[in-house]
Design a protein around this motif. Sequence first.
Motif, short mmCIF file in Angstrom:
data_model
loop_
_atom_site.label_atom_id
_atom_site.label_comp_id
_atom_site.label_asym_id
_atom_site.label_seq_id
_atom_site.Cartn_x
_atom_site.Cartn_y
_atom_site.Cartn_z
N ILE A 59 0.98 -1.25 -0.01
CA ILE A 59 0.05 0.02 0.07
C ILE A 59 1.01 1.20 0.06
O ILE A 59 1.81 1.33 0.98
N PHE A 60 0.86 1.96 -1.09
CA PHE A 60 1.65 3.24 -1.12
C PHE A 60 0.54 4.50 -1.03
O PHE A 60 -0.14 4.71 -1.71
N CYS A 61 0.96 4.96 0.38
CA CYS A 61 -0.11 6.21 0.63
C CYS A 61 0.17 7.56 -0.33
O CYS A 61 1.60 8.05 -0.57
N LEU A 62 -0.52 8.03 -1.13
CA LEU A 62 -0.40 9.04 -2.17
C LEU A 62 -0.57 10.39 -1.39
O LEU A 62 0.03 11.45 -1.39
N GLU A 63 -2.02 10.50 -0.81
CA GLU A 63 -2.42 11.74 -0.35
C GLU A 63 -3.68 11.42 0.79
O GLU A 63 -4.34 10.63 0.60
N PRO A 64 -3.62 12.31 1.67
CA PRO A 64 -4.66 12.18 2.53
C PRO A 64 -6.27 12.27 1.82
O PRO A 64 -6.32 13.06 1.02
N TYR A 65 -7.12 11.51 2.63
CA TYR A 65 -8.44 11.54 1.76
C TYR A 65 -9.24 12.66 2.45
O TYR A 65 -9.76 12.64 3.68
N ASN A 66 -9.48 13.67 1.68
CA ASN A 66 -10.56 14.91 2.25
C ASN A 66 -9.87 15.42 3.69
O ASN A 66 -10.68 16.03 4.53
N MET A 67 -8.53 15.72 3.75
CA MET A 67 -8.13 16.48 4.87
C MET A 67 -6.88 17.17 4.34
O MET A 67 -6.26 16.35 3.74
#
Length: 168
Positions: free
Chosen positions: A85-93
């Motif tokens: 799992i590669f985190c790209l950007e926070p979801y809605n914050m």
Amino acid sequence: MLSDLQAIEIADYDYPLPDGRIAKFPLAQRDASKLLVYRQGEITESRFGRLAGHLPDDTLLVCNNTRVIHARLLFRKSTGTTIEIFCLEPYNMPVATAFEQRGTGSWVCLVGHNKRWKTDTLTRELTLDGRLITLSASRREKAGNGWIVDFCWDSDDTFASVIECAGL
């Protein structure tokens, strides 16, 4: 200006670079790293610690002190398959808010071996500041080329601390 960009040939920037000439890790003494100097058509080699001597007196030097986050998380299923799992950007914050989240957080992520992620939740244990904690990931829904992934961990640590410990 757009016509200038369209005239650029990417082949002009392609050149052979032996693997042995590429730094894989930073030097312990960072200012001892090599510095390529180009001046009046001539290329020479120097050291980063001597950078000031290569700059004109009226140069404005802007430093970027941002850090790369360990955004790549690996979860191993009981079958032995690794889900990345590669985190790209926070979801809605905002990013700063997401890193301060405690206990839960949602991110837009790329998922490697997505088709093998058949269960609802992936879990892994990690040691953070000498404490054993469990990090869980649940895939929620598709978001463009990625997925919204909900993370949950059983401590009061920030997501910044968790991802720093768990990520690559």
